[in-house]
Design a protein around this motif. Sequence first.
Motif, PDB file in Angstrom:
ATOM      1  N   GLY A   1      10.699  -0.675  -4.799  1.00  0.00           N
ATOM      2  CA  GLY A   1      10.237  -1.709  -3.881  1.00  0.00           C
ATOM      3  C   GLY A   1      11.059  -2.980  -3.922  1.00  0.00           C
ATOM      4  O   GLY A   1      10.764  -3.932  -3.191  1.00  0.00           O
TER       5      GLY A   1
ATOM      6  N   ASN B   1       4.576  -0.864 -10.389  1.00  0.00           N
ATOM      7  CA  ASN B   1       4.285  -0.807  -8.953  1.00  0.00           C
ATOM      8  C   ASN B   1       3.961  -2.171  -8.349  1.00  0.00           C
ATOM      9  O   ASN B   1       3.386  -2.254  -7.259  1.00  0.00           O
TER      10      ASN B   1
ATOM     11  N   THR C   1       5.716  -2.664  -4.956  1.00  0.00           N
ATOM     12  CA  THR C   1       5.285  -1.747  -3.893  1.00  0.00           C
ATOM     13  C   THR C   1       3.855  -2.015  -3.447  1.00  0.00           C
ATOM     14  O   THR C   1       3.521  -1.867  -2.263  1.00  0.00           O
TER      15      THR C   1
END
Length: 261
Positions: free
Chosen positions: A228, A200, A203
């Motif tokens: 992302g 992540n 993101t």
Amino acid sequence: MGCCSSKSADSKASRLARWRATGIVALRDSKLKAFPDEVFDMDRSVRTLDFTHNRIADVPIEINKFVNMQRLILAENVIERLPINMGKIQALKIMILDRNRITTLPDEFGQLVRLERLSISENLLVQLPETIGSLRNLTLLNVSNNKLKNFPESIGSCFSLEEIQANENAIEDIPSSICNLVHLKSLCLDQNKLKQIPDNLLTDCKALQNISLHNNPISMDQFQLMEGFQEFETRRKKKFDKQIDANVMISSKGLDEGVDL
């Protein structure tokens, strides 16, 4: 003899007067092997201490007298360790220790809560202390050209970090806590041993504009498939478009940053 002695005394007196007036103690390229005794007479007057390119091996414990010092520059010496009482210099904002022989940082380093820029590249660091997470005002961390294998989990508590330079180490993994760094704009990890980065990262780190991962085991396909990635690409291109519009000279390598793994 008397004349020479008088001139020497005058020179020392004028130097001390200059240091006190400016708060800047600078003795670059002076072949120093130790801190001059007269420097400690300055104590609270010191704002900047610059002993770049000397032969200093030890940082004396008396350095804690410089309680108002904001900039400490000891690059290009032969320093192997730092005294634990450096944590008492709590006015310190900038510390540059590049090109020394430092293997570890004391746990007390975390007491430097006003530190904004730390550069300790080209040393022999094998790890960073967990207490580094207390440096909540740190915006730049440069630990390139060391022997680091990882970052401490606490790195995610350095909430003000905007730039991490950690090229040419032996870093194998990045803690997921790095995703807490919402102000992070640049992450440079060339020539390490990374096979993956936190899922992540792209993101959560919405300010990220540059990732450099040249010469790591991670593949370009892995990176492009991360959630992302497209949003990251948009930010990266926007950054360089702005630079071009401002007539900033950019090398072809610069345009490639963050994409070519």
